[in-house]
Design a protein around this motif. Structure first.
Motif, PDB file in Angstrom:
ATOM      1  N   VAL A 182       0.768  -3.283   7.482  1.00 51.78           N
ATOM      2  CA  VAL A 182       0.574  -2.192   6.520  1.00 51.78           C
ATOM      3  C   VAL A 182       0.479  -2.768   5.108  1.00 51.78           C
ATOM      4  CG1 VAL A 182       1.715  -0.412   7.892  1.00 51.78           C
ATOM      5  CG2 VAL A 182       3.082  -1.815   6.354  1.00 51.78           C
ATOM      6  N   ARG A 183      -0.242  -2.050   4.256  1.00 51.83           N
ATOM      7  CA  ARG A 183      -0.486  -2.493   2.885  1.00 51.83           C
ATOM      8  C   ARG A 183       0.521  -1.877   1.931  1.00 51.83           C
ATOM      9  NH1 ARG A 183      -6.230  -1.557  -0.403  1.00 51.83           N
ATOM     10  NH2 ARG A 183      -5.377  -1.824  -2.518  1.00 51.83           N
ATOM     11  N   ALA A 184       1.135  -2.738   1.113  1.00 53.42           N
ATOM     12  CA  ALA A 184       2.085  -2.256   0.112  1.00 53.42           C
ATOM     13  C   ALA A 184       1.775  -2.875  -1.252  1.00 53.42           C
ATOM     14  CB  ALA A 184       3.515  -2.584   0.531  1.00 53.42           C
ATOM     15  N   PHE A 185       0.513  -3.153  -1.515  1.00 53.61           N
ATOM     16  CA  PHE A 185       0.112  -3.722  -2.810  1.00 53.61           C
ATOM     17  C   PHE A 185      -1.006  -2.881  -3.421  1.00 53.61           C
ATOM     18  CE2 PHE A 185      -2.783  -5.631   0.227  1.00 53.61           C
ATOM     19  CZ  PHE A 185      -4.011  -5.602  -0.416  1.00 53.61           C
ATOM     20  N   ASP A 186      -1.046  -2.852  -4.742  1.00 55.47           N
ATOM     21  CA  ASP A 186      -2.102  -2.148  -5.476  1.00 55.47           C
ATOM     22  C   ASP A 186      -3.142  -3.154  -5.956  1.00 55.47           C
ATOM     23  OD1 ASP A 186      -1.097   0.603  -5.504  1.00 55.47           O
ATOM     24  OD2 ASP A 186       0.547  -0.200  -6.720  1.00 55.47           O
ATOM     25  N   ASN A 187      -4.414  -2.825  -5.733  1.00 54.94           N
ATOM     26  CA  ASN A 187      -5.502  -3.686  -6.201  1.00 54.94           C
ATOM     27  C   ASN A 187      -6.772  -2.846  -6.249  1.00 54.94           C
ATOM     28  OD1 ASN A 187      -7.594  -5.555  -6.576  1.00 54.94           O
ATOM     29  ND2 ASN A 187      -6.504  -7.154  -5.442  1.00 54.94           N
ATOM     30  N   ASP A 188      -7.258  -2.608  -7.450  1.00 58.23           N
ATOM     31  CA  ASP A 188      -8.442  -1.755  -7.620  1.00 58.23           C
ATOM     32  C   ASP A 188      -9.683  -2.350  -6.972  1.00 58.23           C
ATOM     33  OD1 ASP A 188      -6.934   0.047  -9.027  1.00 58.23           O
ATOM     34  OD2 ASP A 188      -7.463  -0.773 -11.002  1.00 58.23           O
ATOM     35  N   GLU A 189      -9.683  -3.675  -6.762  1.00 55.15           N
ATOM     36  CA  GLU A 189     -10.846  -4.324  -6.172  1.00 55.15           C
ATOM     37  C   GLU A 189     -10.862  -4.209  -4.648  1.00 55.15           C
ATOM     38  OE1 GLU A 189     -10.998  -8.312  -7.526  1.00 55.15           O
ATOM     39  OE2 GLU A 189     -11.240  -7.782  -9.646  1.00 55.15           O
ATOM     40  N   VAL A 190      -9.716  -3.865  -4.072  1.00 55.00           N
ATOM     41  CA  VAL A 190      -9.627  -3.704  -2.616  1.00 55.00           C
ATOM     42  C   VAL A 190      -9.440  -2.220  -2.338  1.00 55.00           C
ATOM     43  CG1 VAL A 190      -8.424  -4.359  -0.503  1.00 55.00           C
ATOM     44  CG2 VAL A 190      -8.579  -5.980  -2.409  1.00 55.00           C
ATOM     45  N   ILE A 191     -10.486  -1.568  -1.895  1.00 50.52           N
ATOM     46  CA  ILE A 191     -10.470  -0.113  -1.701  1.00 50.52           C
ATOM     47  C   ILE A 191      -9.625   0.262  -0.494  1.00 50.52           C
ATOM     48  CG2 ILE A 191     -11.912   1.922  -1.256  1.00 50.52           C
ATOM     49  CD1 ILE A 191     -14.239   0.401  -2.570  1.00 50.52           C
ATOM     50  N   HIS A 192      -8.786   1.260  -0.663  1.00 50.80           N
ATOM     51  CA  HIS A 192      -8.010   1.790   0.457  1.00 50.80           C
ATOM     52  C   HIS A 192      -8.798   2.907   1.113  1.00 50.80           C
ATOM     53  CE1 HIS A 192      -4.838   3.618   2.833  1.00 50.80           C
ATOM     54  NE2 HIS A 192      -4.073   2.568   2.598  1.00 50.80           N
ATOM     55  N   VAL A 193      -8.788   2.940   2.440  1.00 48.88           N
ATOM     56  CA  VAL A 193      -9.578   3.915   3.178  1.00 48.88           C
ATOM     57  C   VAL A 193      -9.190   5.354   2.841  1.00 48.88           C
ATOM     58  CG1 VAL A 193      -8.057   3.967   5.204  1.00 48.88           C
ATOM     59  CG2 VAL A 193     -10.505   4.461   5.468  1.00 48.88           C
ATOM     60  N   ASP A 194      -7.936   5.564   2.401  1.00 47.52           N
ATOM     61  CA  ASP A 194      -7.477   6.904   2.027  1.00 47.52           C
ATOM     62  C   ASP A 194      -7.332   7.062   0.513  1.00 47.52           C
ATOM     63  OD1 ASP A 194      -7.369   7.971   4.596  1.00 47.52           O
ATOM     64  OD2 ASP A 194      -5.398   7.084   4.976  1.00 47.52           O
ATOM     65  N   ASP A 195      -7.921   6.123  -0.241  1.00 44.55           N
ATOM     66  CA  ASP A 195      -7.995   6.187  -1.716  1.00 44.55           C
ATOM     67  C   ASP A 195      -6.680   5.960  -2.445  1.00 44.55           C
ATOM     68  OD1 ASP A 195     -10.747   6.680  -1.650  1.00 44.55           O
ATOM     69  OD2 ASP A 195     -10.430   8.841  -1.425  1.00 44.55           O
ATOM     70  N   SER A 196      -5.591   5.747  -1.749  1.00 50.68           N
ATOM     71  CA  SER A 196      -4.319   5.465  -2.412  1.00 50.68           C
ATOM     72  C   SER A 196      -3.436   4.655  -1.482  1.00 50.68           C
ATOM     73  CB  SER A 196      -3.609   6.764  -2.802  1.00 50.68           C
ATOM     74  OG  SER A 196      -3.281   7.519  -1.649  1.00 50.68           O
ATOM     75  N   VAL A 197      -2.490   3.923  -2.069  1.00 51.40           N
ATOM     76  CA  VAL A 197      -1.590   3.083  -1.287  1.00 51.40           C
ATOM     77  C   VAL A 197      -0.346   3.868  -0.902  1.00 51.40           C
ATOM     78  CG1 VAL A 197      -0.151   1.001  -1.315  1.00 51.40           C
ATOM     79  CG2 VAL A 197      -2.422   0.966  -2.378  1.00 51.40           C
ATOM     80  N   ASP A 198      -0.136   4.023   0.382  1.00 51.22           N
ATOM     81  CA  ASP A 198       1.038   4.721   0.898  1.00 51.22           C
ATOM     82  C   ASP A 198       1.337   4.185   2.303  1.00 51.22           C
ATOM     83  OD1 ASP A 198       3.007   6.397   1.867  1.00 51.22           O
ATOM     84  OD2 ASP A 198       2.089   8.236   1.120  1.00 51.22           O
ATOM     85  N   PRO A 199       2.162   3.153   2.407  1.00 50.82           N
ATOM     86  CA  PRO A 199       2.449   2.537   3.708  1.00 50.82           C
ATOM     87  C   PRO A 199       3.016   3.512   4.742  1.00 50.82           C
ATOM     88  CG  PRO A 199       3.276   1.161   1.926  1.00 50.82           C
ATOM     89  CD  PRO A 199       2.861   2.459   1.316  1.00 50.82           C
ATOM     90  N   ILE A 200       3.804   4.481   4.305  1.00 49.75           N
ATOM     91  CA  ILE A 200       4.397   5.436   5.251  1.00 49.75           C
ATOM     92  C   ILE A 200       3.306   6.299   5.874  1.00 49.75           C
ATOM     93  CG2 ILE A 200       6.084   7.274   5.557  1.00 49.75           C
ATOM     94  CD1 ILE A 200       7.231   4.507   4.844  1.00 49.75           C
ATOM     95  N   ARG A 201       2.386   6.767   5.047  1.00 48.75           N
ATOM     96  CA  ARG A 201       1.261   7.538   5.573  1.00 48.75           C
ATOM     97  C   ARG A 201       0.439   6.689   6.545  1.00 48.75           C
ATOM     98  NH1 ARG A 201      -2.613   8.094   1.088  1.00 48.75           N
ATOM     99  NH2 ARG A 201      -2.940   5.937   1.757  1.00 48.75           N
ATOM    100  N   ASP A 202       0.229   5.404   6.193  1.00 47.66           N
ATOM    101  CA  ASP A 202      -0.540   4.510   7.062  1.00 47.66           C
ATOM    102  C   ASP A 202       0.175   4.288   8.394  1.00 47.66           C
ATOM    103  OD1 ASP A 202      -2.155   4.422   4.884  1.00 47.66           O
ATOM    104  OD2 ASP A 202      -1.693   2.339   4.342  1.00 47.66           O
ATOM    105  N   LEU A 203       1.494   4.106   8.335  1.00 51.19           N
ATOM    106  CA  LEU A 203       2.280   3.938   9.561  1.00 51.19           C
ATOM    107  C   LEU A 203       2.154   5.169  10.451  1.00 51.19           C
ATOM    108  CD1 LEU A 203       5.504   2.311   8.064  1.00 51.19           C
ATOM    109  CD2 LEU A 203       4.016   1.243   9.773  1.00 51.19           C
ATOM    110  N   GLU A 204       2.241   6.328   9.825  1.00 53.28           N
ATOM    111  CA  GLU A 204       2.129   7.586  10.567  1.00 53.28           C
ATOM    112  C   GLU A 204       0.747   7.705  11.223  1.00 53.28           C
ATOM    113  OE1 GLU A 204       4.255   9.797  11.282  1.00 53.28           O
ATOM    114  OE2 GLU A 204       5.906   9.677   9.845  1.00 53.28           O
TER     115      GLU A 204
END
Length: 452
Positions: free
Chosen positions: A157-179
């Motif tokens: 799971v991703r827990a880092f912020d980086n504007d150059e690496v796009i998140h599929v859900d547009d924001s970083v939220d490891p708990i949401r990703d785990l779910e």
């Protein structure tokens, strides 16, 4: 020819630490592990797995969380303990990762053979999952079939912020990703589970010679296993975390559910947070994992690991980089071992081996030192059979001593003579279970069948 066994530890711990400012959690220093609370169910999960020696771990996660980067880092022998050993990439997405092993290093240094073959862990980089995969979205069933083909899961799971690496859900939220990931895996298993009752009924009909119109009774064990699995999956909890009787495990194993596979959770942090050993997400991730059956959590930083790997074999540059990171950690208030910054690559590989309940024994001689992989609990004849089936078929006995005794007594010589002189050898038969630190000489005799 000598056959060696290396220790394998199965008690890993979920990263625990103190809260910082009520929001952040720091990673703890190493300490002594307590038996009861440190059992993360690795053996419990492995009971559902295949009995094989070439098991594999697969990276599972959303797109752009670092799966491919980490797979490449694991395959590249950038950790010091494997610096001189070759590695092999099987496919673009399947790699062999050298297993860090101090005992193997000692044997290789002692015997100095022209051929050195370490133990490896096969790791598969599985394409990113998206919401709806269980219903065919994205790679859909192809993705899930790739997960079904591996024996254990690195849940990244991703827990880092980086504007150059796009998140599929547009924001970083490891708990949401785990779910998201756990829900998709459980949905797929629920779909698989919905079909097992019909298959079982059909099997019972054929076994008892009943007509298709009849409603055959299901065994109490089958019904109990089914009900427990269904209850877990409806709560989005992996089946492997449940409590099952041995008879139920035998039945569930045939269902080939994805969530019966052991899981290791890996949290990809920024280099800054990795160095200072703190992130607002760690306590939340730890709580989520605990609520979903528990498991091992490994904080890592692909950014840090890549920067270290880019320095190649330049030991001075690597040492300088690690020293700089350690000094930065000290400037953040960390002290002693807590401030030391080191690569997590060796630990990830060892955790994968532990999750699959794998361990090694060795063959040593003037021409080759080699580590062979077996599962925990393997008997001496089966360990010998990993080398050649004739060794198992014609097994007579194993002469055994402990690795620590060998290390203490061999005096730098590539020989077992002094170990024998000290009376540290013993004979074991076909029922002997390979133990930590064993060094074995297997005796076998196979008589060729006579021609008729």
């Amino acid at each position: 020819v000598f056959f060696f066994h290396t220790p394998n530890r199965f008690k890993f711990h979920t990263e625990r630490s103190k809260e910082r400012k009520g929001k952040e959690r720091t990673m703890p220093p190493k300490g002594k592990k307590k038996g009861g609370e440190e059992d993360l169910g690795l053996m419990r999960a492995a009971r559902f797995g295949r009995v094989k020696n070439d098991l594999s771990m697969g990276f599972v996660g959303l797109p752009n969380v670092g799966k491919s980067t980490l797979t490449n880092l694991l395959a590249g022998n950038n950790h010091a303990e494997a610096a001189n050993y070759p590695f092999c990439t099987i496919d673009p997405n399947v790699s062999q990762c050298v297993v860090p092993d101090k005992k193997f290093e000692h044997l290789a240094t002692t015997y100095k053979p022209p051929s050195i073959v370490p133990a490896v862990l096969k790791v598969v980089d599985i394409a990113g999952l998206i919401r709806g995969a269980s219903e065919g979205a994205g790679l859909g069933n192809a993705f899930l079939s790739h997960i079904a083909a591996v024996d254990g899961i690195f849940h990244l799971v991703r827990a880092f912020d980086n504007d150059e690496v796009i998140h599929v859900d547009d924001s970083v939220d490891p708990i949401r990703d785990l779910e998201t990931i756990e829900a998709e895996l459980c949905l797929k298993d629920r779909d698989s589970l919905s079909k097992v009752v019909d298959r079982e009924k059909e099997r019972v009909r054929k076994e008892k010679g009943l007509s298709r119109a009849s409603e055959p009774p299901l065994s109490e064990v089958f019904q109990s296993a089914y009900d427990k699995c269904k209850d877990l999956l409806e709560k989005n909890t992996p089946v492997q975390t449940g409590d099952f009787k041995d008879a139920e495990v035998e039945i569930i194993r045939d269902w080939q559910l994805i969530t019966t596979k052991p899981q290791v959770y890996i949290v990809n942090m920024s280099q800054k947070n990795f160095i200072r050993k703190g992130s607002k997400w760690l306590p939340k991730i730890s709580a989520w994992v605990k609520e979903h059956g528990g498991g091992q959590i490994l904080p890592v930083s692909c950014e840090f690991e890549q920067n270290l790997a880019d320095l190649g074999d330049n030991k001075e540059a690597r040492d300088a980089f690690l020293k700089e990171c350690t000094e930065e950690a000290k400037s953040k208030g960390l002290k002693g071992p807590q401030a030391e910054v080191r690569s997590m690559i060796p630990r990830i590989i060892r955790s994968g081996r532990a999750a699959l309940c794998l361990q090694s024994f060795y063959t040593c001689g003037p021409k080759e030192v080699r580590a062979w992989t077996i599962q925990k609990g393997t008997l001496a004849p089966q360990a010998a059979g990993v080398i050649h089936t004739d060794f198992e078929r014609g097994f007579i006995k194993a002469e055994v001593c402990n690795f620590d005794d060998f290390k203490a007594l061999h005096g730098g010589q590539p020989s077992m003579a002094k170990v024998k002189e000290a009376g540290k050898y013993r004979q074991e038969g076909k029922t002997y279970v390979m133990q930590e630190g064993d060094i074995c000489v297997f005796m076998h005799n196979v008589t060729a069948s006579k021609k008729k």
